[in-house]
Motif scaffolding. Structure first.
Motif, PDB file in Angstrom:
ATOM      1  N   GLU A 162      -3.607  -1.375  -8.745  1.00  0.00           N
ATOM      2  CA  GLU A 162      -4.206  -0.777  -7.493  1.00  0.00           C
ATOM      3  C   GLU A 162      -5.652  -1.636  -7.443  1.00  0.00           C
ATOM      4  O   GLU A 162      -6.142  -2.180  -8.321  1.00  0.00           O
ATOM      5  CB  GLU A 162      -4.994   0.631  -7.880  1.00  0.00           C
ATOM      6  CG  GLU A 162      -3.610   1.502  -7.587  1.00  0.00           C
ATOM      7  CD  GLU A 162      -4.203   3.010  -7.839  1.00  0.00           C
ATOM      8  OE1 GLU A 162      -5.419   3.228  -7.776  1.00  0.00           O
ATOM      9  OE2 GLU A 162      -3.120   3.854  -7.759  1.00  0.00           O
ATOM     10  N   SER A 202       0.938  -1.284  -0.155  1.00  0.00           N
ATOM     11  CA  SER A 202       0.107   0.011   0.082  1.00  0.00           C
ATOM     12  C   SER A 202       0.793   1.196  -0.021  1.00  0.00           C
ATOM     13  O   SER A 202       2.066   1.209   0.230  1.00  0.00           O
ATOM     14  CB  SER A 202      -0.832   0.083   1.391  1.00  0.00           C
ATOM     15  OG  SER A 202      -0.265  -0.085   2.532  1.00  0.00           O
ATOM     16  N   PHE A 258      -2.040   7.788  -0.037  1.00  0.00           N
ATOM     17  CA  PHE A 258      -2.689   8.254  -1.058  1.00  0.00           C
ATOM     18  C   PHE A 258      -2.227   9.633  -1.335  1.00  0.00           C
ATOM     19  O   PHE A 258      -1.549  10.390  -0.470  1.00  0.00           O
ATOM     20  CB  PHE A 258      -4.086   8.545  -0.861  1.00  0.00           C
ATOM     21  CG  PHE A 258      -5.047   9.169  -2.077  1.00  0.00           C
ATOM     22  CD1 PHE A 258      -5.552   8.327  -2.932  1.00  0.00           C
ATOM     23  CD2 PHE A 258      -5.301  10.635  -2.058  1.00  0.00           C
ATOM     24  CE1 PHE A 258      -6.221   8.928  -3.972  1.00  0.00           C
ATOM     25  CE2 PHE A 258      -5.786  11.163  -2.996  1.00  0.00           C
ATOM     26  CZ  PHE A 258      -6.473  10.394  -4.075  1.00  0.00           C
ATOM     27  N   LYS A 261       3.530   5.150  -6.019  1.00  0.00           N
ATOM     28  CA  LYS A 261       2.662   4.517  -6.828  1.00  0.00           C
ATOM     29  C   LYS A 261       3.045   4.266  -8.390  1.00  0.00           C
ATOM     30  O   LYS A 261       3.046   3.330  -8.832  1.00  0.00           O
ATOM     31  CB  LYS A 261       1.355   5.722  -6.929  1.00  0.00           C
ATOM     32  CG  LYS A 261       0.508   5.453  -8.108  1.00  0.00           C
ATOM     33  CD  LYS A 261      -0.607   6.475  -8.429  1.00  0.00           C
ATOM     34  CE  LYS A 261      -1.458   6.040  -9.659  1.00  0.00           C
ATOM     35  NZ  LYS A 261      -2.411   6.932  -9.833  1.00  0.00           N
ATOM     36  N   VAL A 305      -3.855   3.323  -0.603  1.00  0.00           N
ATOM     37  CA  VAL A 305      -4.050   2.583  -1.622  1.00  0.00           C
ATOM     38  C   VAL A 305      -3.580   1.506  -1.622  1.00  0.00           C
ATOM     39  O   VAL A 305      -2.362   1.409  -1.378  1.00  0.00           O
ATOM     40  CB  VAL A 305      -3.713   3.636  -2.983  1.00  0.00           C
ATOM     41  CG1 VAL A 305      -4.146   2.758  -4.139  1.00  0.00           C
ATOM     42  CG2 VAL A 305      -4.496   4.811  -3.068  1.00  0.00           C
ATOM     43  N   ASP A 327      -7.905  -1.176  -4.319  1.00  0.00           N
ATOM     44  CA  ASP A 327      -8.847  -0.488  -3.639  1.00  0.00           C
ATOM     45  C   ASP A 327      -8.171   0.696  -2.852  1.00  0.00           C
ATOM     46  O   ASP A 327      -7.043   0.592  -2.473  1.00  0.00           O
ATOM     47  CB  ASP A 327      -9.967  -1.387  -2.645  1.00  0.00           C
ATOM     48  CG  ASP A 327      -8.845  -2.218  -1.587  1.00  0.00           C
ATOM     49  OD1 ASP A 327      -9.455  -1.922  -0.530  1.00  0.00           O
ATOM     50  OD2 ASP A 327      -8.084  -2.700  -1.700  1.00  0.00           O
ATOM     51  N   VAL A 328      -9.084   1.576  -1.996  1.00  0.00           N
ATOM     52  CA  VAL A 328      -8.646   2.524  -1.267  1.00  0.00           C
ATOM     53  C   VAL A 328      -9.198   2.297   0.035  1.00  0.00           C
ATOM     54  O   VAL A 328     -10.534   2.036   0.231  1.00  0.00           O
ATOM     55  CB  VAL A 328      -9.096   3.924  -1.873  1.00  0.00           C
ATOM     56  CG1 VAL A 328      -8.609   5.310  -1.054  1.00  0.00           C
ATOM     57  CG2 VAL A 328      -8.504   4.168  -3.351  1.00  0.00           C
TER      58      VAL A 328
END
Length: 140
Positions: free
Chosen positions: A122, A103, A106, A112, A134, A124-125
């Motif tokens: 990805e 993860s 965000f 990322k 994320v 889910d958040v």
């Protein structure tokens, strides 16, 4: 090979001040490294300590990349992606990993981008009062 992974029991790299909140505290990492389900590595490049990685096994063949950091003096050189690519192969070969999840906080576009470059997607958040992360997954 110029990138080597050595078992570790604590994080020893220097992190940029703005990145400190993106990984666990050194004390928490040290405590986690005492657990049987945790695998941690110092990452060396040409004999220099450049990074740290910590995985937590949560099921057969399934690991969570809990902490991954490249020393501030070695960032921006492509070593993060290169190290992570080799490390994921090592996890598949030596630890029979079939799935790695991770993860990022965000808004952390660097994390990322790195994870996407090595194949994570990805899923889910997580949006909670103290958490906006994320989740990502990589099938090996």
């Amino acid at each position: 090979m110029d990138i080597i992974f050595k078992p570790s029991k604590e994080i020893k790299v220097n992190i940029k001040e703005g990145q400190l909140g993106q990984i666990s505290s050194p004390a928490r990492i040290k405590k986690a490294c005492e657990k049987e389900e945790v695998i941690a590595f110092d990452i060396l490049y040409k004999d220099d300590l450049i990074g740290f990685a910590l995985f937590k096994k949560y099921d057969k063949g399934k690991f969570f990349l809990w902490n991954y950091a490249i020393d501030k003096d070695y960032q921006g050189m492509g070593l993060g992606k290169r190290s992570l690519t080799v490390l994921l192969s090592l996890m598949k070969k030596d630890y029979k990993a079939t799935e790695i999840s991770t993860s990022y906080i965000f808004g952390n576009e660097v994390a990322k981008g790195l994870y996407e470059k090595v194949g994570f997607v990805e899923t889910d958040v997580v949006e909670e009062p103290d958490c906006h992360e994320v989740n990502m997954l990589l099938s090996l």
